[in-house]
Design a protein around this motif. Structure first.
Motif, PDB file in Angstrom:
ATOM      1  N   GLU A  22      65.789  38.403  50.046  1.00 58.35           N
ATOM      2  CA  GLU A  22      66.181  38.196  48.803  1.00 58.35           C
ATOM      3  C   GLU A  22      65.532  38.925  47.655  1.00 58.35           C
ATOM      4  OE1 GLU A  22      67.602  34.230  48.808  1.00 58.35           O
ATOM      5  OE2 GLU A  22      69.243  34.945  50.228  1.00 58.35           O
ATOM      6  N   TYR A  23      64.400  38.623  47.322  1.00 56.99           N
ATOM      7  CA  TYR A  23      63.383  38.759  46.264  1.00 56.99           C
ATOM      8  C   TYR A  23      62.908  40.542  46.288  1.00 56.99           C
ATOM      9  CZ  TYR A  23      58.404  38.520  44.035  1.00 56.99           C
ATOM     10  OH  TYR A  23      57.585  38.903  42.695  1.00 56.99           O
ATOM     11  N   SER A  24      62.768  40.854  47.378  1.00 54.27           N
ATOM     12  CA  SER A  24      62.016  41.944  47.653  1.00 54.27           C
ATOM     13  C   SER A  24      63.267  42.882  47.305  1.00 54.27           C
ATOM     14  CB  SER A  24      62.048  41.996  48.562  1.00 54.27           C
ATOM     15  OG  SER A  24      61.720  42.302  49.898  1.00 54.27           O
ATOM     16  N   GLY A  25      65.016  42.975  47.859  1.00 58.27           N
ATOM     17  CA  GLY A  25      66.128  43.345  47.635  1.00 58.27           C
ATOM     18  C   GLY A  25      66.323  44.565  49.722  1.00 58.27           C
ATOM     19  N   ILE A  26      65.263  43.993  50.281  1.00 60.48           N
ATOM     20  CA  ILE A  26      64.851  44.747  51.493  1.00 60.48           C
ATOM     21  C   ILE A  26      66.159  43.994  52.301  1.00 60.48           C
ATOM     22  CG2 ILE A  26      64.275  45.275  53.469  1.00 60.48           C
ATOM     23  CD1 ILE A  26      61.776  45.121  51.942  1.00 60.48           C
ATOM     24  N   ASP A  27      67.016  44.571  53.557  1.00 58.60           N
ATOM     25  CA  ASP A  27      67.871  44.351  54.302  1.00 58.60           C
ATOM     26  C   ASP A  27      67.168  43.294  54.870  1.00 58.60           C
ATOM     27  OD1 ASP A  27      70.362  43.379  55.208  1.00 58.60           O
ATOM     28  OD2 ASP A  27      69.504  44.761  57.477  1.00 58.60           O
ATOM     29  N   ALA A  28      67.219  42.182  54.944  1.00 59.06           N
ATOM     30  CA  ALA A  28      66.724  40.260  56.146  1.00 59.06           C
ATOM     31  C   ALA A  28      66.650  40.681  57.618  1.00 59.06           C
ATOM     32  CB  ALA A  28      67.626  38.918  55.503  1.00 59.06           C
ATOM     33  N   SER A  29      67.386  41.249  57.596  1.00 59.11           N
ATOM     34  CA  SER A  29      67.526  42.019  59.210  1.00 59.11           C
ATOM     35  C   SER A  29      66.825  42.705  59.539  1.00 59.11           C
ATOM     36  CB  SER A  29      68.586  42.574  59.547  1.00 59.11           C
ATOM     37  OG  SER A  29      69.711  41.982  60.047  1.00 59.11           O
ATOM     38  N   LEU A  30      66.079  43.686  58.956  1.00 55.73           N
ATOM     39  CA  LEU A  30      65.026  44.739  59.698  1.00 55.73           C
ATOM     40  C   LEU A  30      63.498  43.877  58.800  1.00 55.73           C
ATOM     41  CD1 LEU A  30      64.159  47.770  59.444  1.00 55.73           C
ATOM     42  CD2 LEU A  30      64.304  47.726  56.925  1.00 55.73           C
ATOM     43  N   LEU A  31      63.976  43.023  57.527  1.00 54.34           N
ATOM     44  CA  LEU A  31      62.591  42.487  57.246  1.00 54.34           C
ATOM     45  C   LEU A  31      61.650  41.249  58.962  1.00 54.34           C
ATOM     46  CD1 LEU A  31      60.484  41.742  55.227  1.00 54.34           C
ATOM     47  CD2 LEU A  31      61.449  39.923  54.223  1.00 54.34           C
ATOM     48  N   ARG A  32      63.207  40.786  59.965  1.00 50.35           N
ATOM     49  CA  ARG A  32      62.889  40.377  60.584  1.00 50.35           C
ATOM     50  C   ARG A  32      62.464  40.955  61.443  1.00 50.35           C
ATOM     51  NH1 ARG A  32      67.899  37.384  58.960  1.00 50.35           N
ATOM     52  NH2 ARG A  32      67.482  35.453  57.653  1.00 50.35           N
ATOM     53  N   VAL A  33      63.231  41.985  62.145  1.00 53.94           N
ATOM     54  CA  VAL A  33      62.732  43.443  62.972  1.00 53.94           C
ATOM     55  C   VAL A  33      61.214  43.269  62.353  1.00 53.94           C
ATOM     56  CG1 VAL A  33      62.922  45.364  63.758  1.00 53.94           C
ATOM     57  CG2 VAL A  33      65.197  43.546  63.928  1.00 53.94           C
ATOM     58  N   LEU A  34      60.932  43.646  62.116  1.00 56.04           N
ATOM     59  CA  LEU A  34      59.587  44.262  60.969  1.00 56.04           C
ATOM     60  C   LEU A  34      58.814  43.343  61.657  1.00 56.04           C
ATOM     61  CD1 LEU A  34      59.821  46.647  58.116  1.00 56.04           C
ATOM     62  CD2 LEU A  34      59.162  47.136  60.653  1.00 56.04           C
ATOM     63  N   PHE A  35      58.694  41.767  61.209  1.00 53.27           N
ATOM     64  CA  PHE A  35      57.849  40.902  61.194  1.00 53.27           C
ATOM     65  C   PHE A  35      57.855  40.443  62.642  1.00 53.27           C
ATOM     66  CE2 PHE A  35      57.443  36.262  61.281  1.00 53.27           C
ATOM     67  CZ  PHE A  35      55.973  36.255  60.740  1.00 53.27           C
ATOM     68  N   ALA A  36      58.889  40.305  63.563  1.00 54.61           N
ATOM     69  CA  ALA A  36      59.139  40.707  65.014  1.00 54.61           C
ATOM     70  C   ALA A  36      57.967  41.645  65.586  1.00 54.61           C
ATOM     71  CB  ALA A  36      60.214  40.040  65.884  1.00 54.61           C
ATOM     72  N   LEU A  37      58.228  42.828  65.042  1.00 54.11           N
ATOM     73  CA  LEU A  37      57.071  43.706  66.121  1.00 54.11           C
ATOM     74  C   LEU A  37      55.871  43.310  65.573  1.00 54.11           C
ATOM     75  CD1 LEU A  37      59.212  46.978  65.085  1.00 54.11           C
ATOM     76  CD2 LEU A  37      58.868  45.927  67.496  1.00 54.11           C
TER      77      LEU A  37
END
Length: 64
Positions: A22-37
């Motif tokens: 929400e803060y950065s304007g990036i989709d949360a699902s994409l952020l979660r996938v990047l974090f997991a990777l």
């Protein structure tokens, strides 16, 4: 000034990545996938950072 809060509506575990999305304007699902990777590929400190953020970053409703 924008502030970072943990999300109450867009959360999986602690709401940290939902709030960051929400803060950065990036989709949360994409952020979660990047974090997991990143976590799987050996950036092991991310787990510790996530746990620290749970305690440091306030929930949206907790802030007046």
């Amino acid at each position: 000034m924008k502030k970072l809060y943990r999300s109450r509506s867009n959360r999986m575990l602690g709401g940290v990545l939902g709030g960051l999305a929400e803060y950065s304007g990036i989709d949360a699902s994409l952020l979660r996938v990047l974090f997991a990777l990143a976590f799987i590929l050996g950036v092991g400190t991310l787990g510790l950072v996530y746990i620290i953020w749970i305690f440091v970053v306030p929930n949206r409703e907790d802030v007046i």
